[in-house]
Design an enzyme around this catalytic site. Structure first.
Site, PDB file in Angstrom:
ATOM      1  N   HIS A 124       0.860  -1.188   0.000  1.00  0.00           N
ATOM      2  CA  HIS A 124       0.000   0.000   0.000  1.00  0.00           C
ATOM      3  C   HIS A 124       0.892   1.232   0.000  1.00  0.00           C
ATOM      4  CE1 HIS A 124      -4.039  -1.719   0.627  1.00  0.00           C
ATOM      5  NE2 HIS A 124      -3.322  -2.757   1.018  1.00  0.00           N
ATOM      6  N   LYS A 194      23.403 -20.957   4.935  1.00  0.00           N
ATOM      7  CA  LYS A 194      24.042 -22.162   4.409  1.00  0.00           C
ATOM      8  C   LYS A 194      23.903 -22.190   2.887  1.00  0.00           C
ATOM      9  CE  LYS A 194      23.468 -25.771   7.514  1.00  0.00           C
ATOM     10  NZ  LYS A 194      22.701 -26.892   8.072  1.00  0.00           N
TER      11      LYS A 194
END
Ligand SMILES: CC(C)(COP(=O)(O)OP(=O)(O)OC[C@H]1O[C@@H](n2cnc3c(N)ncnc32)[C@H](O)[C@@H]1OP(=O)(O)O)[C@@H](O)C(=O)NCCC(=O)NCCS
Length: 196
Positions: A124, A194
């Site tokens: 918005h 990772k």
């Protein structure tokens, strides 16, 4: 005339668009009227052996595209909204319980979304301090979830993000930036923890 041409004409002509929007959408509930929802299987692509559970809320008016690939499933209480942008879902993909998807969003194949996830391409507008926020309209930036991805429960993927293939998003992550392929991201905001 094919469906894409009709959609393009609709989106180009503001007066025609306003009138048809009134016919198609309940203006208070901001969702398609009941008879439009009944007609949805006629104007949407739903792949072979795909399933949309009855309690899923399909806010998918015909002036944008929605497609669901073969063997893909939209679980109970999910909400799919393509009112401001297309939602395209590949094959063998699972949209989990209580997920919310707000287009434009492209989700690839073999994507597994756990429970309670929000993927939204919509913000918005709020920059003008002299106007109420609900008078300022919305902006969109497409989200892309590539193939072979698992997203953990309650994660949020924000507008403009692309998640690269063979990646994992940990439970509860808020993904604000692109995720390179073969990464595991976690946290708020999500960071790579990772390489996979
Ligand atoms: C990400 C996940 C898959 C674990 O992956 P993993 O490779 O085994 O990671 P590890 O458990 O070794 O954790 C690695 C690090 O990430 C952190 N971490 C793991 N999950 C995390 C999460 N959801 N949010 C924040 N950090 C997280 C760990 O604390 C650890 O931090 P440390 O190195 O400082 O100790 C798992 O934690 C997860 O979020 N699973 C989602 C489960 C789910 O939503 N299931 C719904 C059914 S589909």
């Amino acid at each position: 005339m094919n469906k894409d041409v009709v959609r393009e004409r609709f989106n180009r002509n503001p007066k025609w668009k306003k009138f048809l929007d009134w016919v198609i959408m309940n203006q208070v509930e901001t969702r398609p009227r009941w008879f439009i929802r009944l007609l949805a299987p006629l104007y949407q692509h739903r792949g072979r052996h795909s399933v949309i559970h009855h309690s899923a809320r399909m806010d998918t008016p015909p002036y944008r595209k929605f497609s669901l690939g073969d063997y893909s499933v939209i679980e109970s209480y999910a909400c799919i909204n393509n009112a401001v942008g297309d939602v395209m879902i590949g094959d063998h993909t699972r949209i989990g319980l209580h997920n919310t998807i707000i287009g434009p969003v492209i989700i690839g194949s073999h994507v597994n979304l756990a429970q309670g996830i929000t993927i939204t391409a919509l913000n918005h507008n709020f920059e003008n301090s002299k106007k109420r926020i609900d008078e300022q309209g919305v902006s969109t930036s497409a989200v892309v979830i590539e193939d072979d991805i698992w997203i953990g429960a309650n994660a949020v993927v924000l507008p403009g993000v692309t998640i690269g293939h063979h990646s994992v998003v940990a439970a509860g992550a808020v993904v604000t930036k692109d995720v390179p392929p073969h990464s595991l991201v976690a946290g708020v905001p999500a960071k790579i923890i990772k390489q996979i």
